[in-house]
Design an enzyme around this catalytic site. Structure first.
Site, PDB file in Angstrom:
ATOM      1  N   GLU A  46      -1.981  -0.232  -8.684  1.00 39.66           N
ATOM      2  CA  GLU A  46      -3.432  -0.332  -8.539  1.00 39.66           C
ATOM      3  C   GLU A  46      -4.048   1.014  -8.151  1.00 39.66           C
ATOM      4  O   GLU A  46      -3.576   1.682  -7.227  1.00 39.66           O
ATOM      5  CB  GLU A  46      -3.717  -1.391  -7.458  1.00 39.66           C
ATOM      6  CG  GLU A  46      -5.152  -1.854  -7.344  1.00 39.66           C
ATOM      7  CD  GLU A  46      -5.290  -2.974  -6.300  1.00 39.66           C
ATOM      8  OE1 GLU A  46      -4.303  -3.713  -6.050  1.00 39.66           O
ATOM      9  OE2 GLU A  46      -6.377  -3.107  -5.731  1.00 39.66           O
ATOM     10  N   LYS A  78       0.867  -1.175   0.000  1.00 42.85           N
ATOM     11  CA  LYS A  78       0.000   0.000   0.000  1.00 42.85           C
ATOM     12  C   LYS A  78       0.909   1.231   0.000  1.00 42.85           C
ATOM     13  O   LYS A  78       1.920   1.260   0.726  1.00 42.85           O
ATOM     14  CB  LYS A  78      -0.877   0.005   1.246  1.00 42.85           C
ATOM     15  CG  LYS A  78      -1.923  -1.098   1.250  1.00 42.85           C
ATOM     16  CD  LYS A  78      -3.011  -0.810   0.229  1.00 42.85           C
ATOM     17  CE  LYS A  78      -4.175  -1.767   0.398  1.00 42.85           C
ATOM     18  NZ  LYS A  78      -5.245  -1.476  -0.583  1.00 42.85           N
ATOM     19  N   GLY A 138      -9.236  -8.390  -2.175  1.00 43.00           N
ATOM     20  CA  GLY A 138      -9.737  -8.747  -0.840  1.00 43.00           C
ATOM     21  C   GLY A 138     -10.249  -7.524  -0.107  1.00 43.00           C
ATOM     22  O   GLY A 138      -9.876  -6.388  -0.431  1.00 43.00           O
TER      23      GLY A 138
HETATM   24  O1  OSB Z   1      -7.753  -1.740  -2.190  1.00 42.92           O
HETATM   25  O2  OSB Z   1      -7.479  -3.821  -2.224  1.00 42.92           O
HETATM   26  C1  OSB Z   1      -7.794  -2.804  -1.608  1.00 42.92           C
HETATM   27  C2  OSB Z   1      -8.510  -3.667   2.066  1.00 42.92           C
HETATM   28  C3  OSB Z   1      -9.565  -2.812   2.317  1.00 42.92           C
HETATM   29  C4  OSB Z   1      -9.994  -1.962   1.342  1.00 42.92           C
HETATM   30  C5  OSB Z   1      -9.385  -1.961   0.082  1.00 42.92           C
HETATM   31  C6  OSB Z   1      -8.340  -2.828  -0.189  1.00 42.92           C
HETATM   32  C7  OSB Z   1      -7.885  -3.677   0.823  1.00 42.92           C
HETATM   33  C8  OSB Z   1      -6.757  -4.583   0.669  1.00 42.92           C
HETATM   34  C9  OSB Z   1      -6.703  -5.762   1.606  1.00 42.92           C
HETATM   35  O3  OSB Z   1      -5.836  -4.394  -0.087  1.00 42.92           O
HETATM   36  C10 OSB Z   1      -6.746  -7.058   0.903  1.00 42.92           C
HETATM   37  C11 OSB Z   1      -6.963  -8.185   1.891  1.00 42.92           C
HETATM   38  O4  OSB Z   1      -5.964  -8.705   2.401  1.00 42.92           O
HETATM   39  O5  OSB Z   1      -8.130  -8.550   2.157  1.00 42.92           O
HETATM   40 MG    MG Z   2      -7.130  -1.955  -4.189  1.00 41.31          MG
END
Ligand code: OSB
Ligand code: MG
Length: 369
Positions: free
Chosen positions: A213, A163, A290
């Site tokens: 992303e 992230k 996710g």
């Molecule tokens: O942008 O993919 C995303 C979690 C909460 C909201 C958005 C996102 C995410 C994750 C976590 O990247 C993915 C996971 O491990 O469930």
């Molecule tokens: Mg994402």
């Protein structure tokens, strides 16, 4: 299948560690579970909305309200041949994809049980094992991030997603890339940048990322086409894509080269299946995103990831990365080569721990014929 009853519950679940993204930090999840009973089979779905409307417009509370006031009562007593008819029955509701998805997916589980097949097979999935990656929240400093990456790689995960946000991007990515020159590495900005940052984002090209992303606004497909034209790294859209039309628009505008599919964001298995098929025909790889799901949402993600378009590792990882105690048995485990073996028993292929769910339930609403 006759829909005999629908039960909506809220349960609290505390993540083992806080998860930080560009839009905020979460540790205490407020999860909605949907149980649909059809022809005596009980199916489960999860609403993947966040606690706040920071990722998309929905929240735990908006989903509770929409399911309670507009979905559940209208479906109870109805008969459908397959769960894929549910989007048609909910089509007068604009948006609220995560609310709809929780309900629709529960009926898919029930249908798979009634037919005696694993949900993955009912959906048309072909894989027996799916490839897994992890999503790492923003860390204190590059050193602590490198340490986290090392741990996940030693568990076998095939792709690491970092992230990022302004001020916590280049230096963090550089540190990880330096330590691990060969791994499949991605970044996810959750809409934290604007087109004014294009030159800065272009400097990430040198790290040979698998993808970047959702760098720009959650609802701006057009801006992403302008950015994609200026950078080498493949853009992957997440927040922007709510249905197959959006996916086709993004592909035609060259806004991205990869798409992340999340069941909640695209309103359920029916639309997810359609989207992966459309992307596959156009040669655009997709993967399963996710939303920090409990075991129920995770099990649905595993089933969806077996469809042929899912050619990149998803953010689908082991239960124990998130929870001290999950609500399914067995818990989701990942093999040493970073895969999850797809269950072969009917329905979701995991048993919901009813006693545990009951114990955790903070509020409940039930509708029956
Ligand atoms: O942008 O993919 C995303 C979690 C909460 C909201 C958005 C996102 C995410 C994750 C976590 O990247 C993915 C996971 O491990 O469930
Ligand atoms: Mg994402």
């Amino acid at each position: 299948m006759k829909i005999e009853s629908i039960t909506l519950r809220e349960i609290p679940m505390r993540l083992k560690a806080p998860f930080e993204t560009s839009f905020g930090t979460v540790q205490d999840r407020r999860i909605l579970l949907v149980e649909v009973v059809a022809d005596d089979a009980s199916g489960w779905g999860e609403v993947t909305a966040g606690e706040t409307p920071a990722y998309n417009p929905e929240t735990t509370d908006t989903a509770w309200q929409v399911i309670s006031d507009f979905i559940a009562a209208s479906l109870v007593g109805k008969s459908v041949a397959t769960a894929s008819e549910l989007p048609g029955l909910m089509s007068q509701i604009r948006g609220h994809e995560m609310a709809k998805s929780g309900v629709e997916n529960a009926l898919w589980d029930a249908e798979a049980q009634l037919k005696g097949v694993p949900l993955s097979r009912l959906l048309g999935g072909t894989m027996e094992e799916i490839s897994c990656g992890v999503s790492l929240g923003i860390q204190e400093n590059p050193r602590s991030l490198v340490k986290r990456v090392e741990e996940e790689l030693s568990s076998g995960y095939q792709r690491i997603k970092l992230k990022i946000k302004p001020g916590k991007d280049r230096e963090f990515v550089a540190a990880v890339r330096e330590e691990f020159p060969k791994i499949r590495l991605s970044v996810d900005a959750n809409s934290a940048y604007t087109l004014d940052d294009a030159a800065h984002l272009k400097t990430l090209d040198e790290f040979d990322l698998l993808m970047m992303e959702q760098p720009l606004s959650w609802d701006d497909i057009h801006a992403h086409s302008k950015l994609q034209a200026q950078i080498e790294t493949a853009i992957c859209l997440d927040e922007c894509i709510h249905n197959t039309r959006h996916a086709l628009t993004a592909i035609e505008l060259k806004s991205c080269r990869i798409i992340n599919i999340k069941l909640g964001r695209v309103s359920g298995h029916t639309e997810a299946r359609r989207m992966q098929e459309a992307c596959r025909e156009l040669g655009v790889p997709v993967w399963c995103g996710g939303m920090l799901e409990s075991g129920i949402g995770r099990a649905h993600n595993i089933a969806m990831s077996t469809l042929p378009g899912f050619s990149l590792p998803g953010d689908v990882s082991a239960s124990q990365r998130y929870w001290n105690e999950d609500i399914i048995e067995p818990v989701v485990e990942v093999t040493a080569k970073g895969t999850i073996r797809v269950p072969k028993t009917p329905g979701l292929g995991y048993t919901v721990k009813r006693d545990r769910v009951e114990q955790l339930t903070l509020r409940r609403n039930s509708w029956s014929v």
